[in-house]
Design an enzyme around this catalytic site. Structure first.
Site, PDB file in Angstrom:
ATOM      1  N   HIS A   1       0.838  -1.205   0.000  1.00 20.11           N
ATOM      2  CA  HIS A   1       0.000   0.000   0.000  1.00 20.11           C
ATOM      3  C   HIS A   1       0.876   1.258   0.000  1.00 20.11           C
ATOM      4  O   HIS A   1       0.669   2.176  -0.805  1.00 20.11           O
ATOM      5  CB  HIS A   1      -0.901  -0.031   1.240  1.00 20.11           C
ATOM      6  CG  HIS A   1      -1.750   1.174   1.428  1.00 20.11           C
ATOM      7  ND1 HIS A   1      -3.105   1.183   1.171  1.00 20.11           N
ATOM      8  CD2 HIS A   1      -1.454   2.435   1.863  1.00 20.11           C
ATOM      9  CE1 HIS A   1      -3.595   2.376   1.435  1.00 20.11           C
ATOM     10  NE2 HIS A   1      -2.614   3.157   1.862  1.00 20.11           N
ATOM     11  N   GLU A   2       1.851   1.290   0.895  1.00 25.24           N
ATOM     12  CA  GLU A   2       2.722   2.461   0.983  1.00 25.24           C
ATOM     13  C   GLU A   2       3.655   2.567  -0.224  1.00 25.24           C
ATOM     14  O   GLU A   2       3.959   3.672  -0.684  1.00 25.24           O
ATOM     15  CB  GLU A   2       3.530   2.423   2.285  1.00 25.24           C
ATOM     16  CG  GLU A   2       2.708   2.629   3.541  1.00 25.24           C
ATOM     17  CD  GLU A   2       1.955   3.952   3.543  1.00 25.24           C
ATOM     18  OE1 GLU A   2       2.470   4.939   2.980  1.00 25.24           O
ATOM     19  OE2 GLU A   2       0.843   3.997   4.092  1.00 25.24           O
TER      20      GLU A   2
END
Length: 207
Positions: A20-21
């Site tokens: 996600h990051e």
């Protein structure tokens, strides 16, 4: 929750929040911002991404409290929107990249569950369990991160469209958003997350 399943879930959760990051970081980099790269955050090394509360304390609290789901977050990837080549929509693109990545992972593994013959999963039940947890955790992460409260992505997506007259509300959310978020997690949001997750899980997998 069984300890082995818990560890299994935590591993999937950890790498899901890292991906996600990474999505945020790579989109920012593609838009001309090298901040995440210079900070050493464009890596799958989990140590670089761990957030003390979101990656460790919160999942442990959820586990100890007997929560049916585990979720959390990684340390936000640093970005400098002033470096974006697309000044108008760059921040929105970066913000939405994380949830879209989680949704894409959930859909991919959910469709595998839907279309792979059931005989395969009967022979390899561990694969069904793994795919199911990947779908569930990534759906939860996507839904959770779309809540429009800072520091979650949903706020930055909404922020792009908030009229100037709501500036005081924006400032308030910046100051107290994390406390509102913690309150929601422990006093009501979990049940809604579970309900929405189950709905989309069934929609994607056909189960």
């Amino acid at each position: 929750m069984d300890p082995i399943i818990t560890i299994f879930s935590l591993v999937i959760l950890l790498f899901s929040v890292i991906i996600h990051e990474l999505a945020h970081g790579y989109i920012a980099y593609s838009l001309g911002d090298p901040t995440a790269k210079y900070a050493g955050r464009l890596t799958l090394n989990p140590i670089k991404h761990l957030d003390p509360f979101g990656s460790v304390i919160l999942p442990l609290i959820l586990f100890i409290s007997g929560s049916p789901i585990l979720f959390g977050w990684a340390k936000p990837v640093p970005v400098n929107p002033y470096n974006f080549k697309d000044q108008k929509w760059g921040s929105l693109k970066v913000a939405i990249a994380g949830p879209i990545t989680n949704i894409a992972l959930a859909v991919f593994f959910g469709l595998l569950i839907r279309f792979i013959p059931s005989s395969f999963f009967i022979s390899f039940p561990g694969m069904f369990l793994m795919f199911s947890y990947i779908v569930t955790i990534n759906l939860v992460l996507a839904i959770f991160n779309l809540i429009p409260i800072p520091p979650l992505d949903g706020f930055w997506i909404l922020f792009k469209f908030i009229p100037q007259k709501f500036e005081k509300l924006t400032i308030f959310l910046h100051q107290y958003g994390i406390f509102i978020l913690i309150f929601l997690i422990f006093f009501g949001a979990l049940q809604n997350l579970i309900f929405i997750n189950n709905l989309f899980f069934s929609l994607i997998t056909g189960i």
